[in-house]
Write a protein that holds these residues in place. Structure first.
Motif, PDB file in Angstrom:
ATOM      1  N   PHE A   1       0.835  -1.198   0.000  1.00  0.00           N
ATOM      2  CA  PHE A   1       0.000   0.000   0.000  1.00  0.00           C
ATOM      3  C   PHE A   1       0.876   1.257   0.000  1.00  0.00           C
ATOM      4  N   PRO A   2       1.711   1.463  -1.009  1.00  0.00           N
ATOM      5  CA  PRO A   2       2.575   2.648  -1.011  1.00  0.00           C
ATOM      6  C   PRO A   2       1.750   3.933  -1.075  1.00  0.00           C
ATOM      7  N   ILE A   3       2.149   4.909  -0.291  1.00  0.00           N
ATOM      8  CA  ILE A   3       1.464   6.197  -0.222  1.00  0.00           C
ATOM      9  C   ILE A   3       2.321   7.233  -0.955  1.00  0.00           C
ATOM     10  N   THR A   4       1.690   8.010  -1.833  1.00  0.00           N
ATOM     11  CA  THR A   4       2.417   9.037  -2.579  1.00  0.00           C
ATOM     12  C   THR A   4       1.666  10.362  -2.506  1.00  0.00           C
ATOM     13  N   ASP A   5       2.417  11.439  -2.725  1.00  0.00           N
ATOM     14  CA  ASP A   5       1.847  12.791  -2.846  1.00  0.00           C
ATOM     15  C   ASP A   5       0.979  13.159  -1.652  1.00  0.00           C
ATOM     16  N   LEU A   6       1.479  12.861  -0.459  1.00  0.00           N
ATOM     17  CA  LEU A   6       0.723  13.182   0.755  1.00  0.00           C
ATOM     18  C   LEU A   6       0.900  14.654   1.090  1.00  0.00           C
ATOM     19  N   GLU A   7      -0.201  15.336   1.340  1.00  0.00           N
ATOM     20  CA  GLU A   7      -0.193  16.736   1.745  1.00  0.00           C
ATOM     21  C   GLU A   7      -1.257  16.963   2.801  1.00  0.00           C
ATOM     22  N   GLY A   8      -0.906  17.694   3.857  1.00  0.00           N
ATOM     23  CA  GLY A   8      -1.864  18.066   4.886  1.00  0.00           C
ATOM     24  C   GLY A   8      -1.681  19.517   5.255  1.00  0.00           C
ATOM     25  N   SER A   9      -2.794  20.210   5.527  1.00  0.00           N
ATOM     26  CA  SER A   9      -2.699  21.624   5.857  1.00  0.00           C
ATOM     27  C   SER A   9      -3.942  22.072   6.607  1.00  0.00           C
ATOM     28  N   GLY A  10      -3.766  22.943   7.597  1.00  0.00           N
ATOM     29  CA  GLY A  10      -4.895  23.502   8.318  1.00  0.00           C
ATOM     30  C   GLY A  10      -4.437  24.446   9.399  1.00  0.00           C
TER      31      GLY A  10
END
Length: 297
Positions: free
Chosen positions: A248-257
């Motif tokens: 389950f590779p995770i790519t292009d993770l972005e979080g903001s708040g």
């Protein structure tokens, strides 16, 4: 740091406040927190781990107080802050606090904002956020460990076909944990825990962690991102065993708040479960302190 075990339980029963004091016609509750403090004077900035406690007193007219310790200021000095005689106010996702005519604040505190957010039948953990000025420096505080529900939507990257849309409390609950060992480094990181992770067709809800994600704070906004990471599945009675899962590779993770507000989280996953499975799923989650629409809250 291990994920909080109660965070993964089907029904969470952690105590909301750690100490209570009751007198005739009064009631006081106090909750301590480990806090990440971010301080800037517009030029210099500093991140540090400190402590804080919020005391809520119910006297008809509230007289609550905030105590903040071990804040490393932009210039490197360590300071503490206190403000008392706060008036309680209800907010949509918890409780807020306002200065009263009799409030007294230390060390030149001004423009004070304090919120205690979260708390529900499913996640009884509260999240303390504050920001204030001290002279020409701005102080922002968030819990070193914070807890969120999520409203999650998943689509197929190829054609935008909807796959999943859920606000189920048993799925996709998040915990943000600041890695304290990295907080004074330019490469400071956080871990993102997911309880009941489910973001593809037929995927059993799993408990997972996305580790060592770089983060920063600017103007009170938390941002974090990673181009690619391999999540780990959490196993064991205490959910403290991490087993990397390269399927389950995770790519292009972005979080903001903004601190004390919802966080928008986006990432993609291209599972490699079978030889012919190369579908990429785009996940968009809104991390919230409560889910007002849920009948289980």
């Amino acid at each position: 740091m291990k994920i909080n075990k109660t965070f993964l339980a089907a029904a969470l029963v952690a105590a909301v406040f750690t100490s209570c004091e009751t007198k005739e016609n009064s009631h006081r509750e106090t909750q301590p927190f480990n806090m990440l403090n971010y301080v800037t004077d517009g030029t210099e900035e500093n991140y540090s781990i400190g402590t804080a406690s919020i005391s809520i007193e119910y006297l008809g007219e509230s007289a609550s107080s905030l105590s903040v310790r071990k804040v490393v200021m932009a210039g490197g000095s360590e300071q503490s802050f206190d403000v008392n005689a706060l008036t309680n106010k209800n907010v949509a996702s918890g409780m807020g606090f306002e200065l009263s005519p009799t409030s007294v604040a230390t060390n030149g505190m001004s423009d004070i904002n304090i919120s205690l957010l979260g708390g529900s039948a499913w996640i009884q953990h509260w999240n303390l956020f504050y920001n204030f000025k001290s002279g020409n420096e701005k102080v922002f505080g968030m819990p070193a460990i914070s807890f969120y529900f999520s409203a999650t939507k998943v689509t197929k990257a190829l054609n935008g076909e909807p796959v999943l849309s859920t606000e189920e409390v048993a799925k996709n609950r998040y915990q943000i944990t600041i890695n304290e060992k990295d907080v004074n480094k330019a490469t400071r990181t956080l871990n993102l825990y997911v309880a009941g992770a489910a973001f593809m067709e037929g995927m059993p809800a799993m408990n997972m962690v996305f580790k060592d994600i770089p983060f920063s704070i600017e103007n009170g906004r938390l941002t974090f991102a990673a181009d690619r990471l391999v999540p780990s599945v959490l196993t064991g009675d205490n959910a403290d065993k991490e087993v990397p899962n390269e399927k389950f590779p995770i790519t292009d993770l972005e979080g903001s708040g903004l601190l004390g507000d919802n966080i928008t989280l986006k990432y993609s996953c291209t599972p490699t479960i079978g030889e012919d499975n190369s579908t990429t799923y785009n996940v968009v989650s809104t991390l919230k302190f409560r889910l007002q629409s849920s009948s289980q809250q």
